[in-house]
Design an enzyme around this catalytic site. Structure first.
Site, PDB file in Angstrom:
ATOM      1  CG  HIS A  18      62.152  18.447   0.064  1.00  0.00           C
ATOM      2  ND1 HIS A  18      61.085  18.240  -0.924  1.00  0.00           N
ATOM      3  CD2 HIS A  18      62.419  17.132   1.060  1.00  0.00           C
ATOM      4  CE1 HIS A  18      60.169  18.174   0.695  1.00  0.00           C
ATOM      5  NE2 HIS A  18      61.027  17.632   1.293  1.00  0.00           N
ATOM      6  CG  HIS A  21      61.279  22.218   0.898  1.00  0.00           C
ATOM      7  ND1 HIS A  21      62.038  21.450   1.896  1.00  0.00           N
ATOM      8  CD2 HIS A  21      60.265  22.273   2.082  1.00  0.00           C
ATOM      9  CE1 HIS A  21      62.622  20.785   2.797  1.00  0.00           C
ATOM     10  NE2 HIS A  21      61.100  20.895   3.434  1.00  0.00           N
ATOM     11  CB  CYS A 126      54.874  12.853  16.123  1.00  0.00           C
ATOM     12  SG  CYS A 126      56.256  12.334  14.512  1.00  0.00           S
ATOM     13  CB  CYS A 129      54.079  16.502  14.262  1.00  0.00           C
ATOM     14  SG  CYS A 129      53.489  15.122  13.058  1.00  0.00           S
ATOM     15  CB  CYS A 144      53.366   9.871  14.251  1.00  0.00           C
ATOM     16  SG  CYS A 144      52.991  11.289  12.829  1.00  0.00           S
ATOM     17  CG  HIS A 147      56.245  12.565  10.323  1.00  0.00           C
ATOM     18  ND1 HIS A 147      55.237  13.170  11.238  1.00  0.00           N
ATOM     19  CD2 HIS A 147      57.521  13.140   9.413  1.00  0.00           C
ATOM     20  CE1 HIS A 147      55.851  14.310  10.685  1.00  0.00           C
ATOM     21  NE2 HIS A 147      56.776  14.587   9.541  1.00  0.00           N
ATOM     22  CE  LYS A 298      54.478  11.049   3.427  1.00  0.00           C
ATOM     23  NZ  LYS A 298      54.153  10.862   4.386  1.00  0.00           N
ATOM     24  CE  LYS A 301      67.126  13.543   4.748  1.00  0.00           C
ATOM     25  NZ  LYS A 301      67.058  14.555   5.445  1.00  0.00           N
TER      26      LYS A 301
HETATM   27  N1  MSP Z   1      58.055  24.224   9.919  1.00  0.00           N
HETATM   28  C1  MSP Z   1      57.337  24.260   9.617  1.00  0.00           C
HETATM   29  C2  MSP Z   1      56.428  25.419   9.248  1.00  0.00           C
HETATM   30  C3  MSP Z   1      55.849  26.338   9.793  1.00  0.00           C
HETATM   31  S1  MSP Z   1      55.178  27.708   9.453  1.00  0.00           S
HETATM   32  C4  MSP Z   1      55.373  28.688  10.485  1.00  0.00           C
HETATM   33  C5  MSP Z   1      56.937  22.841   8.423  1.00  0.00           C
HETATM   34  N2  MSP Z   1      58.353  23.282   7.831  1.00  0.00           N
HETATM   35  S2  MSP Z   1      58.193  21.449   6.745  1.00  0.00           S
HETATM   36  O1  MSP Z   1      59.936  22.054   6.563  1.00  0.00           O
HETATM   37  O2  MSP Z   1      58.193  20.358   7.396  1.00  0.00           O
HETATM   38  O3  MSP Z   1      57.873  21.867   5.449  1.00  0.00           O
HETATM   39  C6  MSP Z   1      57.869  23.267   5.031  1.00  0.00           C
HETATM   40  C7  MSP Z   1      56.817  23.243   3.753  1.00  0.00           C
HETATM   41  O4  MSP Z   1      57.028  22.114   2.330  1.00  0.00           O
HETATM   42  C8  MSP Z   1      55.221  22.667   4.524  1.00  0.00           C
HETATM   43  O5  MSP Z   1      54.370  23.306   3.308  1.00  0.00           O
HETATM   44  C9  MSP Z   1      54.738  21.503   3.556  1.00  0.00           C
HETATM   45  O6  MSP Z   1      53.511  20.936   3.164  1.00  0.00           O
HETATM   46  C10 MSP Z   1      55.761  21.157   2.558  1.00  0.00           C
HETATM   47  N3  MSP Z   1      55.857  20.293   1.913  1.00  0.00           N
HETATM   48  C11 MSP Z   1      56.908  19.790   2.647  1.00  0.00           C
HETATM   49  N4  MSP Z   1      57.306  18.541   1.942  1.00  0.00           N
HETATM   50  C12 MSP Z   1      56.413  18.282   0.808  1.00  0.00           C
HETATM   51  C13 MSP Z   1      56.351  17.554  -0.537  1.00  0.00           C
HETATM   52  N5  MSP Z   1      56.250  16.183  -1.124  1.00  0.00           N
HETATM   53  N6  MSP Z   1      55.028  17.925  -1.782  1.00  0.00           N
HETATM   54  C14 MSP Z   1      54.853  19.462  -1.310  1.00  0.00           C
HETATM   55  N7  MSP Z   1      55.625  20.555  -0.285  1.00  0.00           N
HETATM   56  C15 MSP Z   1      55.923  19.775   0.358  1.00  0.00           C
HETATM   57  O7  MSP Z   1      56.179  22.222   8.533  1.00  0.00           O
END
Ligand code: MSP
Length: 530
Positions: A18, A21, A126, A129, A144, A147, A298, A301
């Site tokens: 999304h 990411h 969790c 997390c 949590c 989440h 925020k 889903k």
């Molecule tokens: N798999 C772990 C990270 C392991 S790193 C050794 C993880 N994955 S995640 O898919 O949940 O998130 C990946 C990255 O995307 C994280 O840095 C997270 O902060 C970022 N983001 C997820 N949602 C986000 C937003 N809504 N806005 C900005 N960044 C976000 O955590």
């Protein structure tokens, strides 16, 4: 600066990418591209995090194997990064065989060292997390805080890592290196968390978590996600507990890990502790960016407001991702939360990229063709000219000063702030044109002065193309083509004299570098769920 090694967080593959990411990957790609303009050897790592209970559960719900889910979704991340021109050096998957093998060796080494020990434990886990939570960190309803879900009570015999052994060294490191955690205001939060830190579970019983890397010496246990996931930063380079590769020796320590604020604890406490236990140097910086909200809410889903990055490109009919990259990268000051809205996106990129920057280049080149057949004559060059057109020196100085300011911002990972400086240089160049009215100079027969104004702007446009390149590589490349300017010029080699004398451009080759987003098309934009 000889090398620059930077990484993103690796994304969980229990869903599709999304724009949150995407925000992180865009920021990191921009930093990587900026440093290629300053040093020759940039290594940019990204990838996907594929083990753990969350992925096991999602796969089970879909009736497919975890590996199948990982393969499908990991490919979606790769496809999205391709569409966004994320130019990484390597894409690691934690299910890569060589990664798995090295993680097993790392675990084994720490076990033999006595930094990992077995312990019976009951805690609140969790799945969101992928970690145990401290009861005092839960919401009033026992959820949590990130989440908003009730953690599971887990009673298991697990392996534990002696985090407490490294607590003081990490606190000392953070205090002695104020730029270790970026932005600095987050360091206090981390120090607070460190104060009541406990040893952490680093494995789960195989009977509960099947989808994980086996502990070498104990097939009843699988290695818990964080030690697996964090190690990607060294396994990707070919780290080996016995014989680290040349690549590892060359690039480690990382210059920066770019991550979201929600996983700062894992990167600034757990990761340094694992590295200290392995006798490895710590990364130079950990840059925790803020979160992206959608229309100020925020993204989730359950709210149905999750936006995939490629759906934005499609709904605005964008031929390249530059506008989206620019918008995302400038959406929030360093470390703060940003917001995406269709309306704001359209307005901002129309104003900055089409009206201010694109139009300026287009108008200036068109005048050069109209008055001088597209030729840059030697007398138009301001260098060494005693009688400068009013404001030229000031604009040149600002342009050269902006290069330094932008570099300084990048050294502090202030990507939006650097973007604002570039916009301000574009505004100054527009003002210079308004103040000097080259079309009036031409009408009055003051052709040399008119040419000087135009060429002064074009020289500055080369600097703008260079500075905007990390954000908008396609637009910058079109600008550079029209200016006959080599975009590979290092930032330190830019001067106030960048366009060559001679025939620069013909009428047919002048094209707008960014078209305003068609309001009709934009209005039709539909948000497609990720
Ligand atoms: N798999 C772990 C990270 C392991 S790193 C050794 C993880 N994955 S995640 O898919 O949940 O998130 C990946 C990255 O995307 C994280 O840095 C997270 O902060 C970022 N983001 C997820 N949602 C986000 C937003 N809504 N806005 C900005 N960044 C976000 O955590």
């Amino acid at each position: 600066m000889k090398k620059f090694y930077l990484t993103t967080a690796i994304d969980y593959v229990n869903g599709a990418p999304h724009i949150g990411h995407a925000y992180e990957k865009i920021l990191t790609d921009i930093i990587a591209r900026h440093y290629t303009q300053r040093c020759d050897d940039v290594y940019f790592l990204t990838g996907t995090d594929e083990h753990g209970i969350k992925i096991q559960k999602t796969a089970a719900k879909k009736g497919i194997s975890p590996k199948q889910l990982c393969d499908e979704n990991s490919q979606k991340f790769k496809d999205a990064w391709k569409a966004l021109d994320i130019d990484y050096t390597k894409f690691i998957r934690t299910t890569d065989e060589d990664h798995e093998k090295i993680v097993q060796k790392i675990f084994d080494k720490l076990l033999k060292k006595g930094d990992i020990y077995k312990h019976s434990y009951e805690g609140l886990y969790c799945t969101g997390c992928e970690c145990f939570l401290n009861p005092k960190d839960l919401t009033e309803d026992g959820l949590c805080p990130d989440h908003l879900k009730k953690p599971e009570v887990v009673k298991e015999e697990n392996y534990f890592f002696k985090l407490t052994k490294y607590k003081d060294t990490i606190i000392k490191h953070i205090k002695e290196h104020p730029d270790f955690i970026v932005p600095e205001f987050r360091a206090n939060e981390v120090i607070k968390q460190l104060e009541d830190i406990q040893d952490i579970s680093v494995s789960r019983a195989k009977s509960n978590v099947k989808w994980g890397i086996d502990v070498l010496s104990d097939i009843e246990q699988s290695i818990y996600v964080w030690i697996d996931a964090l190690s990607n930063y060294i396994t990707a380079l070919g780290y080996d507990t016995e014989n680290p590769s040349e690549n590892f020796k060359k690039y480690w320590p990382a210059d920066v890990h770019v991550i979201g604020k929600d996983i700062l604890k894992f990167h600034s406490i757990y990761w340094p502790a694992f590295l200290l236990a392995l006798d490895l140097p710590l990364p130079k910086h950990i840059f925790a960016h803020g979160w992206i909200t959608i229309d100020e809410s925020k993204m989730s889903k359950s709210l149905g407001n999750v936006i995939s990055p490629t759906s934005v490109l499609e709904s605005f009919n964008l031929e390249h991702p530059d506008a989206f990259r620019y918008y995302m990268a400038t959406s929030a000051p360093c470390g703060r939360d940003g917001n995406y809205s269709d309306e704001d996106f359209k307005e901002k990129v129309n104003a900055h990229l089409a009206n201010s920057m694109g139009n300026l280049l287009n108008r200036t080149l068109s005048m050069l063709v109209k008055y001088f057949d597209g030729e840059v004559k030697p007398e138009f060059k301001l260098s060494g000219h005693p009688e400068l057109v009013s404001g030229s020196e000031k604009l040149q100085k600002k342009a050269l000063g902006t290069i330094q300011i932008v570099k300084n911002h990048f050294d502090n990972f202030e990507i939006a702030e650097a973007g604002l400086e570039i916009t301000s240089l574009v505004d100054a160049a527009n003002k210079y044109v308004q103040d000097n009215v080259p079309w009036t100079l031409a009408k009055e027969g003051k052709l040399t002065e008119c040419g000087q104004v135009l060429v002064c702007v074009l020289d500055v446009m080369c600097i703008i193309a260079s500075l905007i390149y990390p954000y908008c590589p396609n637009i910058a490349s079109d600008m550079a083509k029209q200016l006959s300017f080599d975009l590979k010029t290092k930032l330190d080699d830019l001067t106030s004299d960048n366009v060559k004398c001679g025939q620069l451009i013909s009428k047919e080759n002048i094209k707008p570098v960014f078209l305003r987003l068609d309001s009709e098309l934009a209005d039709k934009s539909t948000k497609k769920g990720a």
